[in-house]
Design an enzyme around this catalytic site. Structure first.
Site, PDB file in Angstrom:
ATOM      1  N   GLU A   1      68.611  41.815   0.065  1.00 15.06           N
ATOM      2  CA  GLU A   1      67.279  41.392   0.482  1.00 15.06           C
ATOM      3  C   GLU A   1      67.389  40.527   1.733  1.00 15.06           C
ATOM      4  OE1 GLU A   1      65.785  39.179  -2.867  1.00 15.06           O
ATOM      5  OE2 GLU A   1      66.987  37.422  -2.412  1.00 15.06           O
TER       6      GLU A   1
ATOM      7  N   ASP B   1      64.163  29.822   1.996  1.00 17.14           N
ATOM      8  CA  ASP B   1      63.839  30.996   2.819  1.00 17.14           C
ATOM      9  C   ASP B   1      63.265  30.609   4.175  1.00 17.14           C
ATOM     10  OD1 ASP B   1      64.511  32.338   0.469  1.00 17.14           O
ATOM     11  OD2 ASP B   1      62.424  32.517  -0.168  1.00 17.14           O
TER      12      ASP B   1
END
Length: 804
Positions: free
Chosen positions: A226, A57
């Site tokens: 997401e 991420d």
């Protein structure tokens, strides 16, 4: 900035980027920019290899010291060195976006943790911005919640600003409270985007970006959606996100997609006009797996190098070494996937972002970002002594903790003072600098700070922040001829804090913009056509009038070469009648064509009626240990092939599905189906999805081998959807590569990602209609095509485009 979509290039900046090693012929390699004049630097993914084991991420920013800083999710980054446990939000630093060093953690192990962290929480998904002189680091908590830290340097020390919100649902936003990112609009309004599994929302933030304020808007929803990240370009707001599974080893289906809107609150639509709030899957592919050794590419951020080339920053999972051993974490013992840091070129083609022109993640040697200026200075050793100073004022060195060295230009009361490089540069180029009005000697609310390009006397381009008028002004002068454009700066523009000012000159078009952090979030943009005979040739520099101005990281580089065409999609060869069926013979499919056979023949099977195979869905499954569904099969041809069907499907409730399978046995297949899946956060609502599933043995599981099943999601289906599966054997890797595509008209195909598994037995072509009763699938035909010997692309790749 209003950068033109097909502008801004440099032959010296980038050469061809290539796709390696046995990828599908459709992904043979991206169109290459023009031949480089010199041999540029190179890199190989993952760029974090040898530094940390994993870096999920990733978020990234260029600090005011001129280096790049990356921030990652809490993970066991030094597991291979024998270190137990995890580092909490680790930080990496690089001066070239390629070679990285570990520089610490946002939360060192010995430091106290916030009281609002619930037991076992693992901080995830950092985002980093530079707002009004401070670095704003947001992160999410694994059990729900988004927090804010601020600091005066990219590595802290950090001040805890508390939670934007905790695990409780924010009114109007039924989603998982993680995966946040800040975006600043051109009017200075800050927004926070967040959400996971399955809704993405946005809310305005207060002027200091520390609290939510006002209305919450749902902007996107989809199965496992997401990781929102918003940028602005050419007047559009682009919402990038990831869907499908992020972190399931070689079974991770993560894919980056995008929608765009003319408002930061949407409505966002994909490249085929599908609203991101539609109850369907979506297209708009930015980055998908391509069979080259990395699964699940996703959770992206964006960076721009000194040439103006955009780069996508993301993680992906190496399929040959996808998983950690069991790791002791704050949440207990967990089985985690390795997700190292990757970067790749991001192209803008026909108004849409796509990685390497659609070729996907790179492996093997690639041309590196441009991070070294041809002209300029970071002023770490003061202002170069041979740089001319024009005007009666003074130029002096300065220093501070964050920026390090910088230059201060102090004009006299009578006019403008500028400092310019001793050397000159010509051609299409990009010039940028960090500038601010000095806290020492600023003249109240007046004065100008400017970046100069091609500075020959009054000739050249000047991008000016005018504090008195509250404007960004671009003026290009050639003799008596002048072109000017102005744009208002936000009312709360922090003149005394660092901002990035960039000027791009290509041919007859010059554009300029200003932003807080260079993350494609311009606060003002201007663009002009050059006066006759105006050229960029000359020095670059910084100018000040009416106020003292600080400047840092002044750089000029040749503009990147834009890629304007996508890689070719697969084209089909001749149809193979012995592996196809038009369903012309009424009755049982096996009676009309003896090539068909059954795995678990249904008691009342499907029938061929009016030229279609009509098959009601079964209350049966083909999932790991539950192998009860009927599969209608026929042999596949040898070698590469593509199979296609036209499917009309009337499913309305959860888990009904029908489509094509390429089947070895019950625990080894890929499936491309029109599936009806529930929207997790909105009970009673269902999504129509093009679902691309894989089931096979998990390669890192000891004997007896466990079987895993995972999906990717394709573009939006319709009542009638055309489906294609392209099968290719990578001889070098010894594995099957399967790529999916779908269409809602049979002509315009949207090609998605690739699943792989090792070659073992024969693959057969099949159909399924299963999982829940109450729907009917009508297969108009099954057609199988050979692939052309030329490599199955619409044009023969050049040497620069071929596999590494």
């Amino acid at each position: 900035m209003r950068w033109r979509s097909v502008s801004l290039g440099t032959a010296a900046a980038l050469a061809a980027a290539v796709l390696v090693g046995g990828g599908l012929p459709a992904l043979a390699g991206p169109p290459a920019p023009a031949e480089a004049a010199t041999s540029p630097a190179t890199y190989t993914n993952p760029v974090s290899a040898g530094v940390v084991d994993t870096f999920p991420d990733p978020a990234m920013i260029r600090g005011k010291d001129g280096a790049w800083y990356a921030y990652g999710t809490t993970n066991p980054i030094f597991n291979s060195d024998g270190e137990a446990g995890e580092r909490i939000l680790p930080i990496l630093r690089s001066t070239d976006l390629v070679d990285w060093e570990y520089v610490g953690d946002v939360y060192p192990a010995e430091d106290p943790k916030p009281s609002y962290w619930a037991s076992g929480t693992r901080p995830w998904a950092p985002d980093i911005r530079y707002i009004d002189g401070q670095y704003h680091l947001t992160y999410s908590l694994s059990n729900g919640g988004v927090a804010l830290l601020t600091a005066e340097t990219p590595t802290g020390p950090w001040t805890d600003r508390g939670l934007y919100f905790g695990s409780a649902q924010v009114a109007g936003c039924p989603t998982g409270n993680i995966d946040q990112a800040i975006f600043t609009d051109s009017d200075g309004t800050h927004y926070l985007y967040w959400g996971s599994y399955d809704v993405i929302c946005v809310s305005e933030l207060t002027a200091d970006a520390t609290e939510l304020t006002g209305e919450v808007t749902q902007v996107a929803q989809g199965r496992r959606m997401e990781g929102a990240y918003v940028v602005q370009r050419d007047g559009w707001y682009y919402l990038m996100y990831s869907d499908a599974g992020c972190c399931d080893g070689a079974f991770s289906g993560y894919t980056v997609k995008v929608g765009r809107a003319d408002n930061p609150r949407g409505p966002f639509v994909d490249d085929h006009g599908i609203d991101l709030m539609a109850l369907s899957s979506k297209g708009g592919y930015v980055l998908a797996s391509n069979g080259n050794g990395f699964a699940g590419p996703g959770h992206n951020a964006i960076q721009t190098d000194l040439s103006g080339q955009d780069w996508i920053v993301y993680h992906a999972i190496p399929t040959e070494d996808p998983d950690f051993p069991t790791v002791q974490t704050r949440a207990g013992n967990l089985n985690l996937s390795k997700r190292p840091l990757m970067i790749d070129r991001l192209d803008w083609i026909d108004g849409w972002p796509v990685v390497r022109a659609g070729a996907g993640p790179s492996s093997g040697e690639q041309v590196a970002p441009v991070t070294t200026a041809v002209l300029g200075s970071a002023f770490e050793d003061g202002v170069p002594g041979d740089w001319p100073v024009r005007g009666a004022g003074a130029v002096s060195p300065g220093t501070e903790t964050d920026a390090g060295g910088f230059a201060r230009v102090t004009p006299d009361a009578s006019g403008t003072t500028e400092v310019v490089t001793a050397d000159e540069m010509a051609g299409d180029l990009r010039v940028q600098a960090d500038v601010r009005f000095s806290a020492d000697g600023s003249a109240g609310d007046s004065g100008t700070a400017a970046v100069r390009v091609g500075a020959r006397g009054q000739n050249g381009a000047t991008a000016t922040i005018d504090r008195g008028s509250g404007e960004l002004r671009l003026e290009v002068r050639q003799g008596a001829r002048t072109s000017v454009d102005v744009a208002s700066l936000p009312s709360g523009f922090a003149y005394d804090e660092w901002h990035v000012v960039a000027v791009e000159w290509r041919g007859d078009t010059i554009a300029a913009g200003v932003s807080g952090d260079g993350l494609r979030d311009p606060l003002a943009e201007v663009e002009v056509a050059a006066p006759r005979n105006a050229i960029a040739e000359g020095p670059i520099g910084i100018a000040a009038s009416g106020a003292s101005v600080d400047a840092d990281n002044l750089s000029a580089a040749s503009l990147y070469v834009p890629v304007t065409e996508r890689v070719a999609d697969p084209v089909l060869g001749e149809m193979l009648p012995e592996h196809s069926d038009e369903f012309d013979a009424a009755g049982a499919p096996t009676a009309g064509d003896a090539a068909w056979s059954w795995v678990r023949e249904p008691a009342s099977g499907p029938t061929v009626t009016d030229g279609s195979l009509v098959w009601p869905t079964q209350a049966a499954e083909l999932h790991t240990g539950n192998n009860s569904a009927s599969v209608l099969l026929r042999d596949a041809p040898e070698g590469d092939f593509t199979v296609e069907t036209k499917l009309t499907f009337d499913g309305t409730r959860g888990n009904q599905q029908a489509g094509i399978v390429l089947y070895e046995h019950d625990d080894r297949y890929v499936k491309l189906a029109h599936s009806i899946l529930p929207l997790n956060r909105k009970p009673g609502q269902f999504l129509h999805k093009v679902e691309f599933g894989k089931e096979a043995e998990r390669p890192t599981t000891p004997t007896p081998i466990a079987v895993a099943n995972a999906p990717m999601f394709g573009a939006a289906p319709a009542e009638t959807t055309w489906l294609r599966l392209h099968a290719h054997v990578d001889q070098d890797a010894g594995e099957w590569e399967f790529r999916m595509a779908s269409s809602t008209d049979g002509e315009d195909w949207q090609w998605g990602g690739v699943w792989t598994f090792p070659v073992q037995g024969d693959i057969r072509i099949g159909l399924v209609s299963m999982n829940a009763t109450g729907a009917t699938a009508e297969f108009d035909y099954v057609r199988t095509y050979a692939m052309p010997d030329s490599g199955a692309t619409e044009e023969t790749p050049t040497a620069a485009q071929s596999d590494d």
